[in-house]
Design a protein around this motif. Structure first.
Motif, mmCIF file in Angstrom:
data_model
loop_
_atom_site.group_PDB
_atom_site.id
_atom_site.type_symbol
_atom_site.label_atom_id
_atom_site.label_comp_id
_atom_site.label_asym_id
_atom_site.label_seq_id
_atom_site.Cartn_x
_atom_site.Cartn_y
_atom_site.Cartn_z
ATOM 1 N N LEU A 53 8.596 -9.651 -26.873
ATOM 2 C CA LEU A 53 9.193 -8.361 -26.540
ATOM 3 C C LEU A 53 8.587 -7.277 -27.427
ATOM 4 O O LEU A 53 8.246 -6.186 -26.966
ATOM 5 C CB LEU A 53 10.713 -8.404 -26.752
ATOM 6 N N GLY A 54 8.439 -7.607 -28.725
ATOM 7 C CA GLY A 54 7.805 -6.664 -29.632
ATOM 8 C C GLY A 54 6.363 -6.399 -29.265
ATOM 9 O O GLY A 54 5.884 -5.266 -29.324
ATOM 10 N N VAL A 55 5.648 -7.445 -28.839
ATOM 11 C CA VAL A 55 4.248 -7.296 -28.434
ATOM 12 C C VAL A 55 4.144 -6.394 -27.211
ATOM 13 O O VAL A 55 3.235 -5.562 -27.110
ATOM 14 C CB VAL A 55 3.616 -8.673 -28.147
ATOM 15 N N ILE A 369 7.326 -5.982 -36.160
ATOM 16 C CA ILE A 369 8.067 -6.440 -37.337
ATOM 17 C C ILE A 369 9.465 -6.898 -36.957
ATOM 18 O O ILE A 369 9.916 -7.991 -37.344
ATOM 19 C CB ILE A 369 8.135 -5.315 -38.385
ATOM 20 N N ILE A 370 10.167 -6.067 -36.167
ATOM 21 C CA ILE A 370 11.542 -6.392 -35.784
ATOM 22 C C ILE A 370 11.578 -7.657 -34.931
ATOM 23 O O ILE A 370 12.451 -8.516 -35.100
ATOM 24 C CB ILE A 370 12.186 -5.214 -35.022
ATOM 25 N N GLY A 371 10.612 -7.784 -34.002
ATOM 26 C CA GLY A 371 10.562 -8.991 -33.177
ATOM 27 C C GLY A 371 10.329 -10.240 -34.013
ATOM 28 O O GLY A 371 10.976 -11.277 -33.812
ATOM 29 N N ALA A 372 9.405 -10.155 -34.986
ATOM 30 C CA ALA A 372 9.100 -11.312 -35.832
ATOM 31 C C ALA A 372 10.279 -11.647 -36.747
ATOM 32 O O ALA A 372 10.642 -12.827 -36.911
ATOM 33 C CB ALA A 372 7.848 -11.027 -36.661
ATOM 34 N N VAL A 373 10.892 -10.626 -37.355
ATOM 35 C CA VAL A 373 12.032 -10.864 -38.241
ATOM 36 C C VAL A 373 13.195 -11.471 -37.467
ATOM 37 O O VAL A 373 13.879 -12.393 -37.946
ATOM 38 C CB VAL A 373 12.456 -9.544 -38.926
ATOM 39 N N SER A 374 13.405 -10.957 -36.241
ATOM 40 C CA SER A 374 14.507 -11.461 -35.418
ATOM 41 C C SER A 374 14.339 -12.939 -35.074
ATOM 42 O O SER A 374 15.325 -13.672 -34.952
ATOM 43 C CB SER A 374 14.614 -10.628 -34.131
#
Length: 404
Positions: A53-55, A369-374
């Protein structure tokens, strides 16, 4: 006419050209939000990955970062009216290609990402020209803050209703129809442009190289303290806070055990808050302390995200995500008003390009960043951290935001 020019909500409509601009963009914004909602939902349905989703968001927004300065230079050097007509036609073609992929069952993640990159490049040239054009279609400079706020209100209203409508269309007809409706919406902008009566364009004599124009824009921002601090704050907020929308599909599907309609409703409540915020800003009298309003809005955004992240009751959670949306819209709207009002006319396209670079450069990186952290700590803990960061940013910039 005199009554219309007083401090009322729609005083910018005294300019007929702006009225055409407003309604054309309003229709197009609805289509844009329908497409954005459909793209994100299709990718999540295919992959079930918060990181992808972040990508997906990164693929659309990062090219806008890379090309936003050339887009700003183009808005200053060339006929903005013509630039916008070209970008609208190409955007229509991009939406049609997305629809063809879905309707012919040839949808792949890489194809969606590629078309998202193309749209990001288009937006890099469209948005600076479109924002700068507002100055050309508004008759009175005193009406500029109102015109900019109303333009933000159209985007907020579209964010309110577009995702909900998209959720209904997705459930009933599929993503392909969402993309076709977006393609049709670009026709409204083209019609509105054709109805405008603008002075004949006078080509500018340019003796400098494009790279020199780049440098002038950054030097101008550096020497104008208010604009520079505004861009810096917006960049930090765009990197660490505003990408909270990256994980909203996770809240819809996992936290609230919903479907595409649930995701549409969450986006719509974000839009409710955003519409309320833009109506509030549009109704402010000239001379209002906008930076102080931005400070309060940043704190509200943080509190809204903190509460939304921890509440499992869906109706109550929607109240707080609406508060977050209220605070979010002020970030771009007030920054836009201050930059457009303070910037010299010959520098307006480049300063807008740099402002947009702060958004489109930081938000896609933030989405990654938010997608990976999530993926590691979960969506609720991620949004909780973003809310705390928003409050801290407001406090860090308190001196700048509370002085006139």
């Amino acid at each position: 006419m005199k009554k219309l020019n007083q401090h009322n909500l729609f005083r910018a409509f005294a300019s007929r050209n702006y009225m055409y601009y407003f309604f054309g963009r309003a229709v197009s914004q609805f289509g844009t939000w329908m497409q954005r909602t459909a793209v994100v939902w299709v990718v999540y349905t295919m992959t079930h990955s918060a990181f992808l989703l972040g990508v997906t968001i990164f693929a659309e927004q990062f090219p806008s970062f890379l090309f936003s300065i050339p887009g700003g230079v183009a808005a200053d050097r060339y006929n903005r009216y013509t630039v916008i007509k070209i970008t609208q036609v190409i955007s229509m073609i991009q939406a049609v290609l997305l629809a063809v992929l879905v309707l012919t069952s040839h949808t792949t993640v890489w194809a969606i990402l590629l078309l998202s990159v193309i749209l990001g490049i288009i937006n890099a040239f469209d948005v600076p020209a479109r924002q700068a054009l507002i100055n050309d279609v508004v008759a009175s400079p005193d009406d500029m803050p109102n015109a900019l706020s109303l333009s933000s209100a159209t985007a907020s209203l579209a964010q309110l209703l577009g995702p909900a409508l998209s959720g209904i269309v997705l459930s009933a007809f599929g993503a392909g129809v969402c993309f076709l409706l977006n393609a049709a919406s670009f026709g409204a902008v083209i019609v509105s442009l054709l109805l405008m009566k603008l002075p004949a364009y006078q080509p500018k004599i340019v003796n400098k190289k494009i790279i020199a124009d780049f440098g002038e824009g950054f030097t101008y921002i550096k020497n104008n303290r208010d604009i520079g601090l505004m861009v810096a704050m917006l960049a930090v907020v765009s990197l660490l806070v505003l990408p909270y929308n990256t994980v909203l599909p996770v809240f819809a599907k996992v936290v609230f055990s919903g479907d595409a309609s649930t995701y549409g409703y969450i986006n719509s409540f974000v839009g409710i808050g955003a519409v309320t915020g833009t109506i509030f800003l549009a109704s402010r009298k000239p001379g209002a302390h906008l930076k102080k309003i931005l400070f309060i809005s940043t704190l509200l955004m943080g509190v809204g995200l903190i509460c939304f992240s921890q509440i499992k009751n869906f109706p109550l959670a929607m109240l707080f995500v609406a508060i977050a949306g209220y605070g979010s819209i002020a970030q771009f709207t007030i920054s836009n008003i201050i930059v457009q009002s303070d910037a010299a006319p010959e520098m307006r396209g480049r300063t807008m390009g740099i402002l947009l670079m702060a958004i489109f450069g930081m938000m896609p990186l933030g989405s990654l960043i938010i997608g990976a952290v999530s993926e590691h700590i979960g969506a609720p803990a991620t949004v909780l951290a973003q809310g705390i960061i928003a409050v801290l940013i407001g406090l860090i910039f308190i001196k700048f935001l509370t002085r006139r």
